[in-house]
Scaffold this motif. Structure first.
Motif, short mmCIF file in Angstrom:
data_model
loop_
_atom_site.label_atom_id
_atom_site.label_comp_id
_atom_site.label_asym_id
_atom_site.label_seq_id
_atom_site.Cartn_x
_atom_site.Cartn_y
_atom_site.Cartn_z
N GLN A 1 0.83 -1.21 0.00
CA GLN A 1 0.00 0.00 0.00
C GLN A 1 0.87 1.26 0.00
O GLN A 1 0.56 2.23 -0.69
N ARG A 2 1.95 1.25 0.78
CA ARG A 2 2.86 2.40 0.82
C ARG A 2 3.49 2.63 -0.55
O ARG A 2 3.52 3.75 -1.05
N ALA A 3 3.97 1.54 -1.18
CA ALA A 3 4.59 1.66 -2.50
C ALA A 3 3.57 2.12 -3.54
O ALA A 3 3.86 2.99 -4.38
N ASP A 4 2.35 1.56 -3.49
CA ASP A 4 1.31 1.95 -4.44
C ASP A 4 0.93 3.43 -4.27
O ASP A 4 0.72 4.14 -5.26
N ALA B 1 1.29 6.37 -7.02
CA ALA B 1 0.14 7.20 -7.38
C ALA B 1 0.51 8.68 -7.26
O ALA B 1 0.23 9.47 -8.17
N ASN B 2 1.12 9.07 -6.16
CA ASN B 2 1.50 10.47 -5.95
C ASN B 2 2.45 10.95 -7.05
O ASN B 2 2.28 12.05 -7.59
N ILE C 1 6.24 0.92 -11.38
CA ILE C 1 6.80 -0.38 -11.02
C ILE C 1 7.45 -0.35 -9.64
O ILE C 1 7.76 0.72 -9.10
N TYR C 2 7.66 -1.55 -9.11
CA TYR C 2 8.41 -1.73 -7.88
C TYR C 2 9.88 -1.94 -8.24
O TYR C 2 10.18 -2.52 -9.28
N ASP C 3 10.79 -1.52 -7.37
CA ASP C 3 12.22 -1.61 -7.69
C ASP C 3 12.69 -3.04 -7.99
O ASP C 3 13.58 -3.24 -8.81
N PHE C 4 12.07 -4.03 -7.38
CA PHE C 4 12.50 -5.41 -7.63
C PHE C 4 12.08 -5.92 -9.01
O PHE C 4 12.47 -7.02 -9.41
N ILE D 1 9.39 4.49 -10.31
CA ILE D 1 9.83 3.32 -9.54
C ILE D 1 9.67 3.56 -8.04
O ILE D 1 10.16 4.57 -7.52
N ALA D 2 9.01 2.63 -7.36
CA ALA D 2 8.87 2.69 -5.90
C ALA D 2 9.95 1.82 -5.27
O ALA D 2 10.14 0.67 -5.67
#
Length: 181
Positions: A25-28, A32-33, A155-158, A177-178
């Motif tokens: 949720q934090r990454a999403d 979004a921001n 995307i996520y960093d992984f 990238i989060a």
């Protein structure tokens, strides 16, 4: 590592990250921001985006915000027999149902169009140049090579990885990238 193995490995990573609900949720929210603060988003009127699966970046909150912002939002409508994808207008998240392959789509008659200002492209793995590995159907590569719109991925960093780019692969122009660690 070949694309099939890389795809499988990254889907497993995405599914295991999904189990950490707070971090996801934090990454999403970070994605979004960042997305809503881009010039590409602010200037776009017609935006294409997928209806995400649980292990992907949550696009439902993005879609709702886009609708609230007065954007015209379009989601993929896939003809599996012809191996073609178009985009169908969504005006309410209540109009979603599963298609023949169990993938969410719009279940009402609305405008179908490929005239987009911005396309948020999904994927499983990405390299630093914006090339991606998707789910193996080639629908987005074909669409990007045929139509002219700005492209970006959240995307996520992984999901970053090195892999061999093939001739049909199409890069996205911008990666947001989060960091998940």
């Amino acid at each position: 590592m070949d694309k099939k193995l890389l795809r499988k490995k990254h889907i497993e990573l995405m599914k295991s990250f999904m189990l950490n609900k707070q971090e996801k949720q934090r990454a999403d929210q970070f994605l979004a921001n960042q997305f809503f603060n881009t010039d590409e988003y602010r200037t776009a009127s017609r935006i294409g985006i997928v209806l995400s699966m649980p292990h992907e970046v949550n696009t439902y909150t993005l879609i709702q915000q886009m609708l609230d912002d007065g954007k015209q939002v379009f989601v993929p409508e896939t003809n599996y027999q012809l191996r073609e994808m178009s985009f169908k207008h969504i005006d309410d998240l209540k109009h979603i149902d599963k298609d023949a392959k169990g993938i969410n789509h719009i279940n009402t008659k609305t405008e179908i169009s490929n005239e987009l200002d911005l396309l948020v492209v999904p994927g499983v793995a990405f390299n630093d140049s914006g090339y991606r590995i998707g789910y193996g159907g080639g629908y987005f590569d074909k669409f990007i090579s045929t139509y002219n719109q700005l492209t970006m991925s959240l995307i996520y960093d992984f999901q970053l990885s090195d892999f061999k780019v093939e001739t049909h692969d199409q890069p996205v122009e911008k990666l947001i990238i989060a960091t998940t660690r």
